[in-house]
Write a protein that holds these residues in place. Structure first.
Motif, PDB file in Angstrom:
ATOM      1  N   LYS A 204       0.813  -1.220   0.000  1.00 16.62           N
ATOM      2  CA  LYS A 204       0.000   0.000   0.000  1.00 16.62           C
ATOM      3  C   LYS A 204       0.846   1.269   0.000  1.00 16.62           C
ATOM      4  O   LYS A 204       0.305   2.380  -0.153  1.00 16.62           O
ATOM      5  CB  LYS A 204      -0.914   0.018   1.240  1.00 16.62           C
ATOM      6  CG  LYS A 204      -2.012  -1.016   1.236  1.00 16.62           C
ATOM      7  CD  LYS A 204      -2.909  -0.894   2.456  1.00 16.62           C
ATOM      8  CE  LYS A 204      -2.312  -1.519   3.692  1.00 16.62           C
ATOM      9  NZ  LYS A 204      -3.210  -1.537   4.849  1.00 16.62           N
ATOM     10  N   LEU A 205       2.165   1.142   0.208  1.00 17.28           N
ATOM     11  CA  LEU A 205       2.984   2.320   0.507  1.00 17.28           C
ATOM     12  C   LEU A 205       3.030   3.348  -0.616  1.00 17.28           C
ATOM     13  O   LEU A 205       3.139   4.551  -0.349  1.00 17.28           O
ATOM     14  CB  LEU A 205       4.400   1.888   0.889  1.00 17.28           C
ATOM     15  CG  LEU A 205       4.517   1.317   2.311  1.00 17.28           C
ATOM     16  CD1 LEU A 205       5.953   0.907   2.607  1.00 17.28           C
ATOM     17  CD2 LEU A 205       4.039   2.332   3.349  1.00 17.28           C
ATOM     18  N   ASN A 206       2.943   2.907  -1.860  1.00 17.91           N
ATOM     19  CA  ASN A 206       2.950   3.901  -2.948  1.00 17.91           C
ATOM     20  C   ASN A 206       1.799   4.880  -2.801  1.00 17.91           C
ATOM     21  O   ASN A 206       1.980   6.100  -2.901  1.00 17.91           O
ATOM     22  CB  ASN A 206       2.878   3.198  -4.308  1.00 17.91           C
ATOM     23  CG  ASN A 206       4.214   2.617  -4.729  1.00 17.91           C
ATOM     24  OD1 ASN A 206       5.222   2.835  -4.067  1.00 17.91           O
ATOM     25  ND2 ASN A 206       4.223   1.866  -5.826  1.00 17.91           N
ATOM     26  N   GLU A 207       0.593   4.343  -2.565  1.00 17.22           N
ATOM     27  CA  GLU A 207      -0.579   5.219  -2.419  1.00 17.22           C
ATOM     28  C   GLU A 207      -0.522   6.006  -1.110  1.00 17.22           C
ATOM     29  O   GLU A 207      -0.954   7.155  -1.046  1.00 17.22           O
ATOM     30  CB  GLU A 207      -1.861   4.400  -2.518  1.00 17.22           C
ATOM     31  CG  GLU A 207      -2.079   3.803  -3.907  1.00 17.22           C
ATOM     32  CD  GLU A 207      -3.521   3.364  -4.132  1.00 17.22           C
ATOM     33  OE1 GLU A 207      -4.438   4.094  -3.703  1.00 17.22           O
ATOM     34  OE2 GLU A 207      -3.709   2.293  -4.741  1.00 17.22           O
ATOM     35  N   VAL A 208       0.009   5.374  -0.074  1.00 16.99           N
ATOM     36  CA  VAL A 208       0.151   6.080   1.211  1.00 16.99           C
ATOM     37  C   VAL A 208       1.099   7.263   1.053  1.00 16.99           C
ATOM     38  O   VAL A 208       0.805   8.387   1.510  1.00 16.99           O
ATOM     39  CB  VAL A 208       0.670   5.120   2.303  1.00 16.99           C
ATOM     40  CG1 VAL A 208       1.061   5.890   3.567  1.00 16.99           C
ATOM     41  CG2 VAL A 208      -0.387   4.066   2.641  1.00 16.99           C
TER      42      VAL A 208
ATOM     43  N   GLU B 213       1.873   8.942  -1.609  1.00 15.75           N
ATOM     44  CA  GLU B 213       1.228   9.982  -2.427  1.00 15.75           C
ATOM     45  C   GLU B 213       0.248  10.797  -1.580  1.00 15.75           C
ATOM     46  O   GLU B 213       0.200  12.027  -1.675  1.00 15.75           O
ATOM     47  CB  GLU B 213       0.510   9.318  -3.600  1.00 15.75           C
ATOM     48  CG  GLU B 213      -0.087  10.304  -4.585  1.00 15.75           C
ATOM     49  CD  GLU B 213      -0.742   9.608  -5.764  1.00 15.75           C
ATOM     50  OE1 GLU B 213      -1.627  10.230  -6.378  1.00 15.75           O
ATOM     51  OE2 GLU B 213      -0.382   8.443  -6.065  1.00 15.75           O
ATOM     52  N   PHE B 214      -0.516  10.095  -0.739  1.00 16.29           N
ATOM     53  CA  PHE B 214      -1.482  10.762   0.144  1.00 16.29           C
ATOM     54  C   PHE B 214      -0.757  11.702   1.109  1.00 16.29           C
ATOM     55  O   PHE B 214      -1.181  12.853   1.312  1.00 16.29           O
ATOM     56  CB  PHE B 214      -2.267   9.700   0.905  1.00 16.29           C
ATOM     57  CG  PHE B 214      -3.199  10.238   1.953  1.00 16.29           C
ATOM     58  CD1 PHE B 214      -4.479  10.658   1.630  1.00 16.29           C
ATOM     59  CD2 PHE B 214      -2.802  10.336   3.283  1.00 16.29           C
ATOM     60  CE1 PHE B 214      -5.353  11.154   2.600  1.00 16.29           C
ATOM     61  CE2 PHE B 214      -3.656  10.818   4.258  1.00 16.29           C
ATOM     62  CZ  PHE B 214      -4.930  11.232   3.922  1.00 16.29           C
ATOM     63  N   ILE B 215       0.321  11.223   1.719  1.00 18.48           N
ATOM     64  CA  ILE B 215       1.058  12.041   2.686  1.00 18.48           C
ATOM     65  C   ILE B 215       1.604  13.294   2.018  1.00 18.48           C
ATOM     66  O   ILE B 215       1.529  14.400   2.572  1.00 18.48           O
ATOM     67  CB  ILE B 215       2.196  11.223   3.336  1.00 18.48           C
ATOM     68  CG1 ILE B 215       1.621  10.090   4.191  1.00 18.48           C
ATOM     69  CG2 ILE B 215       3.082  12.125   4.206  1.00 18.48           C
ATOM     70  CD1 ILE B 215       2.662   9.128   4.735  1.00 18.48           C
ATOM     71  N   HIS B 216       2.155  13.140   0.819  1.00 25.33           N
ATOM     72  CA  HIS B 216       2.670  14.313   0.091  1.00 25.33           C
ATOM     73  C   HIS B 216       1.560  15.317  -0.171  1.00 25.33           C
ATOM     74  O   HIS B 216       1.753  16.536   0.006  1.00 25.33           O
ATOM     75  CB  HIS B 216       3.299  13.868  -1.235  1.00 25.33           C
ATOM     76  CG  HIS B 216       4.706  13.363  -1.107  1.00 25.33           C
ATOM     77  ND1 HIS B 216       5.742  14.145  -0.655  1.00 25.33           N
ATOM     78  CD2 HIS B 216       5.237  12.137  -1.385  1.00 25.33           C
ATOM     79  CE1 HIS B 216       6.859  13.442  -0.651  1.00 25.33           C
ATOM     80  NE2 HIS B 216       6.590  12.212  -1.094  1.00 25.33           N
ATOM     81  N   GLU B 217       0.402  14.848  -0.557  1.00 26.76           N
ATOM     82  CA  GLU B 217      -0.717  15.751  -0.849  1.00 26.76           C
ATOM     83  C   GLU B 217      -1.119  16.553   0.387  1.00 26.76           C
ATOM     84  O   GLU B 217      -1.340  17.764   0.322  1.00 26.76           O
ATOM     85  CB  GLU B 217      -1.914  14.962  -1.369  1.00 26.76           C
ATOM     86  CG  GLU B 217      -1.760  14.451  -2.797  1.00 26.76           C
ATOM     87  CD  GLU B 217      -2.968  13.642  -3.247  1.00 26.76           C
ATOM     88  OE1 GLU B 217      -3.919  13.521  -2.447  1.00 26.76           O
ATOM     89  OE2 GLU B 217      -2.957  13.127  -4.383  1.00 26.76           O
ATOM     90  N   VAL B 218      -1.221  15.850   1.525  1.00 27.81           N
ATOM     91  CA  VAL B 218      -1.657  16.525   2.754  1.00 27.81           C
ATOM     92  C   VAL B 218      -0.608  17.518   3.234  1.00 27.81           C
ATOM     93  O   VAL B 218      -0.917  18.684   3.514  1.00 27.81           O
ATOM     94  CB  VAL B 218      -1.956  15.484   3.847  1.00 27.81           C
ATOM     95  CG1 VAL B 218      -2.239  16.181   5.185  1.00 27.81           C
ATOM     96  CG2 VAL B 218      -3.144  14.618   3.454  1.00 27.81           C
ATOM     97  N   THR B 219       0.645  17.075   3.337  1.00 27.52           N
ATOM     98  CA  THR B 219       1.680  17.944   3.888  1.00 27.52           C
ATOM     99  C   THR B 219       2.062  19.071   2.928  1.00 27.52           C
ATOM    100  O   THR B 219       2.372  20.182   3.372  1.00 27.52           O
ATOM    101  CB  THR B 219       2.925  17.124   4.266  1.00 27.52           C
ATOM    102  OG1 THR B 219       3.383  16.385   3.126  1.00 27.52           O
ATOM    103  CG2 THR B 219       2.601  16.148   5.395  1.00 27.52           C
TER     104      THR B 219
ATOM    105  N   LYS C 205      12.221   6.749   5.106  1.00 29.79           N
ATOM    106  CA  LYS C 205      13.046   6.911   3.896  1.00 29.79           C
ATOM    107  C   LYS C 205      12.425   7.953   2.964  1.00 29.79           C
ATOM    108  O   LYS C 205      13.126   8.780   2.364  1.00 29.79           O
ATOM    109  CB  LYS C 205      13.162   5.579   3.156  1.00 29.79           C
ATOM    110  CG  LYS C 205      14.065   4.553   3.830  1.00 29.79           C
ATOM    111  CD  LYS C 205      14.078   3.268   3.015  1.00 29.79           C
ATOM    112  CE  LYS C 205      14.836   2.162   3.735  1.00 29.79           C
ATOM    113  NZ  LYS C 205      14.778   0.880   2.973  1.00 29.79           N
ATOM    114  N   GLU C 206      11.094   7.898   2.837  1.00 33.61           N
ATOM    115  CA  GLU C 206      10.398   8.827   1.942  1.00 33.61           C
ATOM    116  C   GLU C 206      10.257  10.211   2.571  1.00 33.61           C
ATOM    117  O   GLU C 206      10.272  11.232   1.862  1.00 33.61           O
ATOM    118  CB  GLU C 206       9.020   8.257   1.604  1.00 33.61           C
ATOM    119  CG  GLU C 206       8.186   9.094   0.661  1.00 33.61           C
ATOM    120  CD  GLU C 206       8.679   9.020  -0.776  1.00 33.61           C
ATOM    121  OE1 GLU C 206       8.279   9.883  -1.576  1.00 33.61           O
ATOM    122  OE2 GLU C 206       9.472   8.103  -1.099  1.00 33.61           O
TER     123      GLU C 206
END
Length: 549
Positions: free
Chosen positions: A385-389, A391-397, A418-419
């Motif tokens: 799931k980490l790819n979508e997670v 992407e979501f984190i980048h959008e929010v932050t 790491k990301e």
């Protein structure tokens, strides 16, 4: 073996242990018995009493009589009293907090069961100040010790000390010299600070086998934070908390989820408060409210008696009307680890079939192995799931918002770090100072946008109201624990609507487990809110998932 005597029949349960074959043979030797495949019990008519009593004696069975003819005792729950004294604290109390303090002072030994985020810490410390019961011992999760120390010193003139190796043998001197009034420790350290002798592993049968240090007699009051951690009487920490609280006039248990799965969870907490006699003692409690221990019965009566003797609870929607609502959403992810997941899933399916796990007695025996193998499936799904997670984190932050992310596994935390190298963490690998520094940075530094939390380390006792966004890459096993995590943000001080996002792997065990958790959403409130039915067996539900598949 356990034998329940009901009005018209006996229910006999044979646990899967070293005596199972012998006990089964003895039951089959009865002149009449029948197997109930749904309840998983042997049923014997009441007219075979003599045979059953002989069986109970021969097999040393636990014998419990359940009388279903007695009507539930239910009455009107009285409103909480008004606080009639002025407390020497610096906090501005809300009216419901004053009511809670007045009730806790009146009851002396009780569960402060307010919903998460309503200020149970402030209510309990104010109550101890109100009854002047010092020195006070606070038993709390490790991650909340510093917060407890800060709360005491922020809201009162009392000095609070965290117990550690440096003051292990001298902490009592600090009280005698007037340097400290409150002592704070975590569950895992109770043995280190307060036990003179503990039986070897496997030999500890009852709490009285433990020789406690006489210095525990100094404490005039005890606060037990997140007391549902003591829901199992067989654990060492439950026995130690019981011994520490014995004979104390003031004992306050704090938990928004006193019942995690079933009514029996409540009994050890009643014993810690020395309130179990009001519920018929152990046998009376098991027979009246637990159907011998595995079920749930007469819950409206249980709710009434709890509120009468040793419990109160308020909901956010009733007393904190200015607190914004909380919402949930799920995001279904196409996992990138599909091939690995399918292989592990089919191996698990084959394992269950080879073990004959349609038999729930066997399932209970294999519970540990089943949970480990399920954990492996969840791990593969989480990694996928980490790819979508991400992407979501980048959008929010990137939009300027802060975000709280909950995980279970350290490997998932490492991948997220790491990301997002600038994220702060609260995990079991962080020491207490590191955890507190992360919390402070997230709460106070506008540039700290992301905090990555381990559910065990950060799921209780801390405040993260700087964010109104909570995300779960992985999630706990129970609905109660989900709420605990969500309510790190959904607390007094929050000014925005809290959005909780759950990432589920598409066509994975995530979807099934999430449904199971949501189906149990009323479990934590069953006793406190007196609804009538509860879901009990997690492992059984897991087996049903694989039968459906």
């Amino acid at each position: 073996m356990q034998i329940l005597e009901r009005n018209t029949e006996f229910h006999i349960t044979i646990p899967f242990n070293n005596w199972a074959k012998r006990n089964l043979a003895q039951v089959k030797a009865l002149s009449y018995r029948r197997w109930d495949p749904i309840k998983k019990v042997w049923i014997v008519p009441i007219n075979k009493r003599i045979e059953v009593l002989q069986l109970a004696k021969m097999c040393r069975a636990e014998f419990i009589k359940i009388d279903t003819s007695i009507a539930e005792e239910v009455g009107e729950i009285a409103p909480l009293p008004e606080l009639e004294i002025k407390l020497p604290i610096t906090a501005t109390l809300r009216p419901y907090q004053e009511n809670g303090i007045a009730q806790a002072m009146k009851l002396k030994r009780c569960i402060i069961g307010d919903e998460q985020g309503l200020g149970k810490t402030l209510i309990s410390l104010s109550t101890v100040i109100g009854v002047d019961a010092f020195p006070c011992l606070v038993i709390a999760p490790s991650s909340t010790k510093v917060n407890w120390q800060r709360e005491w010193e922020k809201f009162s003139n009392k000095k609070a000390m965290i117990l550690d190796d440096k003051n292990k043998n001298s902490w009592h001197n600090y009280y005698q010299m007037g340097v400290a009034d409150v002592f704070i420790t975590n569950y895992e350290s109770l043995k280190k600070f307060f036990v003179d002798f503990m039986p070897p592993k496997g030999k500890l049968r009852k709490s009285t086998d433990i020789k406690m240090n006489d210095k525990i007699n100094l404490f005039k009051s005890v606060i037990v934070d997140e007391s549902h951690r003591c829901k199992d009487t067989s654990t060492q920490q439950s026995k130690l908390v019981l011994r520490i609280c014995q004979g104390k006039e003031y004992v306050y248990l704090l938990t928004g989820t006193p019942v995690v799965n079933k009514p029996i969870d409540l009994f050890p907490q009643l014993a810690i408060m020395n309130q179990h006699a009001n519920f018929g003692g152990r046998k009376g409690f098991l027979s009246r409210y637990c159907e011998g221990g595995s079920g749930a019965d007469n819950l409206k009566e249980l709710n009434y008696k709890l509120n009468k003797y040793c419990f109160f609870r308020r909901e956010k929607k009733d007393v904190a009307k200015d607190l914004p609502e909380k919402q949930r959403q799920t995001i279904l992810c196409d996992i990138t680890t599909r091939k690995e997941y399918n292989k592990a899933f089919h191996e698990f399916e084959s394992y269950l079939k080879s073990q004959g796990c349609s038999d729930k007695d066997i399932a209970r025996k294999l519970r540990g192995e089943i949970m480990v193998k399920m954990g492996a499936l969840k791990r593969i799904s989480a990694l996928g799931k980490l790819n979508e997670v991400n992407e979501f984190i980048h959008e929010v932050t990137d939009s300027g918002e802060k975000l709280i992310v909950f995980c279970v596994l350290h490997s998932i935390v490492d991948e997220l770090k790491k990301e997002f190298p600038n994220a702060v963490t609260v995990t079991g690998r962080d020491n207490q100072d590191q955890k507190q520094a992360s919390i402070d940075a997230f709460q106070n530094n506008p540039n700290t946008k992301l905090i990555i939390c381990n559910i065990k380390a950060a799921g209780v006792g801390i405040t993260l109201t700087a964010s109104s966004r909570v995300a779960f890459v992985e999630y706990p096993w129970t609905y109660a624990d989900c709420v605990q995590c969500e309510d790190r943000a959904h607390r007094i001080g929050q000014t925005n609507n809290v959005m909780c996002t759950y990432f589920l792997g598409n066509r994975t065990i995530d979807e099934d487990l999430y449904k199971m958790i949501q189906n149990k959403r009323h479990t934590a409130n069953t006793i406190t809110g007196a609804s009538d039915k509860m879901e009990m067996s997690f492992v059984d539900g897991v087996l049903d998932i694989f039968k459906i598949k």
